[in-house]
Write an enzyme that holds these catalytic residues in place. Sequence first.
Site, PDB file in Angstrom:
ATOM      1  N   GLU A   1       0.872  -1.174   0.000  1.00 30.70           N
ATOM      2  CA  GLU A   1       0.000   0.000   0.000  1.00 30.70           C
ATOM      3  C   GLU A   1       0.907   1.222   0.000  1.00 30.70           C
ATOM      4  O   GLU A   1       1.815   1.308   0.851  1.00 30.70           O
ATOM      5  CB  GLU A   1      -0.893   0.001   1.254  1.00 30.70           C
ATOM      6  CG  GLU A   1      -1.840   1.173   1.200  1.00 30.70           C
ATOM      7  CD  GLU A   1      -2.739   1.311   2.428  1.00 30.70           C
ATOM      8  OE1 GLU A   1      -2.739   0.421   3.279  1.00 30.70           O
ATOM      9  OE2 GLU A   1      -3.422   2.347   2.508  1.00 30.70           O
TER      10      GLU A   1
ATOM     11  N   ARG B   1       5.339 -12.798   9.482  1.00 27.01           N
ATOM     12  CA  ARG B   1       6.022 -11.555   9.146  1.00 27.01           C
ATOM     13  C   ARG B   1       7.352 -11.471   9.874  1.00 27.01           C
ATOM     14  O   ARG B   1       7.560 -12.149  10.883  1.00 27.01           O
ATOM     15  CB  ARG B   1       5.156 -10.343   9.460  1.00 27.01           C
ATOM     16  CG  ARG B   1       4.772 -10.186  10.913  1.00 27.01           C
ATOM     17  CD  ARG B   1       3.658  -9.178  11.093  1.00 27.01           C
ATOM     18  NE  ARG B   1       4.056  -7.832  10.768  1.00 27.01           N
ATOM     19  CZ  ARG B   1       3.468  -7.088   9.826  1.00 27.01           C
ATOM     20  NH1 ARG B   1       2.471  -7.562   9.132  1.00 27.01           N
ATOM     21  NH2 ARG B   1       3.872  -5.861   9.590  1.00 27.01           N
TER      22      ARG B   1
ATOM     23  N   LYS C   1       4.420   0.649   9.442  1.00 25.15           N
ATOM     24  CA  LYS C   1       4.534   1.920   8.738  1.00 25.15           C
ATOM     25  C   LYS C   1       3.912   3.046   9.541  1.00 25.15           C
ATOM     26  O   LYS C   1       4.391   4.175   9.490  1.00 25.15           O
ATOM     27  CB  LYS C   1       3.871   1.805   7.364  1.00 25.15           C
ATOM     28  CG  LYS C   1       4.757   1.109   6.357  1.00 25.15           C
ATOM     29  CD  LYS C   1       4.157   1.145   4.974  1.00 25.15           C
ATOM     30  CE  LYS C   1       3.079   0.117   4.846  1.00 25.15           C
ATOM     31  NZ  LYS C   1       2.540   0.005   3.482  1.00 25.15           N
TER      32      LYS C   1
HETATM   33  P1  ATP Z   1       2.848  -2.387   7.988  1.00 22.41           P
HETATM   34  O1  ATP Z   1       2.203  -3.249   8.998  1.00 22.41           O
HETATM   35  O2  ATP Z   1       4.311  -2.195   8.201  1.00 22.41           O
HETATM   36  O3  ATP Z   1       2.156  -1.097   7.759  1.00 22.41           O
HETATM   37  P2  ATP Z   1       1.548  -3.543   5.803  1.00 22.41           P
HETATM   38  O4  ATP Z   1       1.286  -5.000   5.805  1.00 22.41           O
HETATM   39  O5  ATP Z   1       0.389  -2.685   6.104  1.00 22.41           O
HETATM   40  O6  ATP Z   1       2.801  -3.231   6.680  1.00 22.41           O
HETATM   41  P3  ATP Z   1       1.725  -3.371   2.991  1.00 22.41           P
HETATM   42  O7  ATP Z   1       2.167  -2.249   2.173  1.00 22.41           O
HETATM   43  O8  ATP Z   1       0.296  -3.752   2.968  1.00 22.41           O
HETATM   44  O9  ATP Z   1       2.164  -3.057   4.454  1.00 22.41           O
HETATM   45  O10 ATP Z   1       2.624  -4.647   2.734  1.00 22.41           O
HETATM   46  C1  ATP Z   1       2.946  -5.115   1.451  1.00 22.41           C
HETATM   47  C2  ATP Z   1       3.310  -6.560   1.574  1.00 22.41           C
HETATM   48  O11 ATP Z   1       4.408  -6.717   2.440  1.00 22.41           O
HETATM   49  C3  ATP Z   1       2.155  -7.371   2.152  1.00 22.41           C
HETATM   50  O12 ATP Z   1       2.038  -8.554   1.416  1.00 22.41           O
HETATM   51  C4  ATP Z   1       2.583  -7.633   3.561  1.00 22.41           C
HETATM   52  O13 ATP Z   1       2.067  -8.835   4.010  1.00 22.41           O
HETATM   53  C5  ATP Z   1       4.106  -7.668   3.433  1.00 22.41           C
HETATM   54  N1  ATP Z   1       4.721  -7.287   4.701  1.00 22.41           N
HETATM   55  C6  ATP Z   1       4.516  -6.168   5.411  1.00 22.41           C
HETATM   56  N2  ATP Z   1       5.223  -6.172   6.551  1.00 22.41           N
HETATM   57  C7  ATP Z   1       5.907  -7.339   6.564  1.00 22.41           C
HETATM   58  C8  ATP Z   1       6.819  -7.941   7.483  1.00 22.41           C
HETATM   59  N3  ATP Z   1       7.177  -7.341   8.627  1.00 22.41           N
HETATM   60  N4  ATP Z   1       7.337  -9.140   7.157  1.00 22.41           N
HETATM   61  C9  ATP Z   1       7.004  -9.742   6.007  1.00 22.41           C
HETATM   62  N5  ATP Z   1       6.157  -9.231   5.108  1.00 22.41           N
HETATM   63  C10 ATP Z   1       5.598  -8.040   5.368  1.00 22.41           C
HETATM   64 MG    MG Z   2      -1.330  -3.785   4.494  1.00 26.55          MG
END
Ligand code: ATP
Ligand code: MG
Length: 592
Positions: free
Chosen positions: A65, A290, A300
Amino acid sequence: MDTKKPTQQKPKSERPAAADAKSAEPAGGTAPETSRSLNFIEQIIEEDLRTGRFEGRVHTRFPPEPNGYLHIGHAKSICLNFGLAARYGGLCNLRFDDTNPSKEDIEYVESIMDSVRWLGFDWGDRLYYASDFFEQLYEWAVQLIRAGKAYVCDLTADQIREHRGTLTAPGKNSPYRDRPIDENLDLFRRMRAGEFPDGARTLRAKVDMASPNLNMRDPVLYRILHASHHRTGDRWCIYPMYDFTHGQSDSIERITHSICTLEFENHRPLYDWFLDELGIYHPQQIEFARLNLTYTVMSKRRLLELVEEECVNGWDDPRMPTLVGLRRRGYTPEAIRGFCERIGVAKFNSVIDVAVLENSIREDLNRRAPRVMAVLRPLKLVIDNYPEGQVEELEAVNNPEDPAAGTRKVPFSRVLYIEQDDFREAPPKEFFRLAPGREVRLRYAYLVTCTSVVKDERTGQIVELHCTYDPATRGGNTPDGRKVKGTIHWVAAQHALKAEVRLYDHLFSVPDPSDVPAGGDYRDFLNPKSLEVLSDARVEPSLAGAAAGSRYQFERQGYFCVDAVDSRPERLVFNRTVSLRDTWAKIEKKQK
Ligand code: ATP
Ligand code: MG
């Protein structure tokens, strides 16, 4: 604190090289040879390849995102998704999951693309935006309404929450649940046309308010939001929810394996429900754990707070776990890919010790970073018996790990700088460096013996050392075979360049900053000593003109890179990427 050692760690020799998406595997779906056992996702994929599910295709995607900069956790997902595609001769898309205009920005879109490329991956012509699918998603919503599977609900967000029930109590049906289909179609069209204010109505799926899975209790599909979107502008005032967007985007792109993190495990029934109800192509969602790292935060939202509240100097602050931060700190894409390969993928959450990440960059830079001499906290050393005005060019090895790196000349003269730490007036027992009356080797140069110490009369601080050198020991050799335990680095005062050196420590002072006691805040754990600036360092003259981002080992000090933002030819700025393992620090700690 629940710090588990990575479970899938293998000795180096057993690990395959980091997957390189650019060197595409031949199509046909056979795995390259590797002695590492398959992880559970690879097992699923190989089974699917064996049974011919998805016509033998492997097609993954990385779906960020654009509401912040990527962090090292995203790198795990990027390496996994692009790595699987490369491994099985498949494809990996980059898709922006841009359904929330109020938090997203083009700045983030650009930095994300830049970071993925920097990591070494290439999505070719497969760049997608969920917002490009808005029209199709709208039509699918209409299809669900027509099928009696979705309805317009007038409950407020709070009321929806109240109706939802709890893990132990079933939810209550919305009074609007049985609205006639025609009325739903009309209201949904008018929602799109902008007739209603934000939050006035939602479109909800008609699933099951008694489902044990809360995600299945008539989830919201669309909300009204009069906000400009960074790509679709003001074309829409209703936006689809993540759950209604993600699986269908996967379906449109004909993804085979939709890999996401464990939090989405109990969204999978909904993912499947939408695809089944719509009767469209159905990818397989697979969840993995994760990445969590000690001494940092990895969401984020929190990283944005740190930036906005100026707890750090921007997203690319070298203390941040963001990819732009790690890059500025001096991390290489190879080290990050190697780290992701090493930690592997598993189905249970754990916390990886940040030392594992630090070790990956050490390993990588040890192989390829040229060695130079730099004095971080200078102490003047005068060699009384060395001819005034004489300069010798001494030969120094560029990288003992890489004979091809050759040698260079380092100037030596009468007045030098050494590290303040390398001298003790009253040396403790195992201190083998310089002390009054003691002889040490100056790296690549001569043996010197300390003859006297000059102190500031007022403060008592040592400001200058006097030594004599033994001309017979050029190059650090001892023709008479005498043993000298200490070897220290130095620079010639007249030739050295002044530099600023930034030393970094963990951003947080506790291993798990999200483990906050009641009433506290994770920011309470920010490490006040996470940045130390040394503004009077001296580096050997071979570093003149060092390019932004170039990496070195400062002998005995660690790995450093030229700061890509603040360094100038007339005043070099270095970031310490990572220290060398300092056995001395450990010895002294034990002594205390
Ligand atoms: P955050 O929790 O840091 O805001 P998010 O999941 O909301 O992360 P996205 O931009 O939606 O952020 O993530 C893009 C991809 O990266 C998704 O498939 C998510 O599952 C993966 N991802 C995000 N954080 C991690 C992590 N700590 N370890 C592994 N994969 C991750
Ligand atoms: Mg997300």
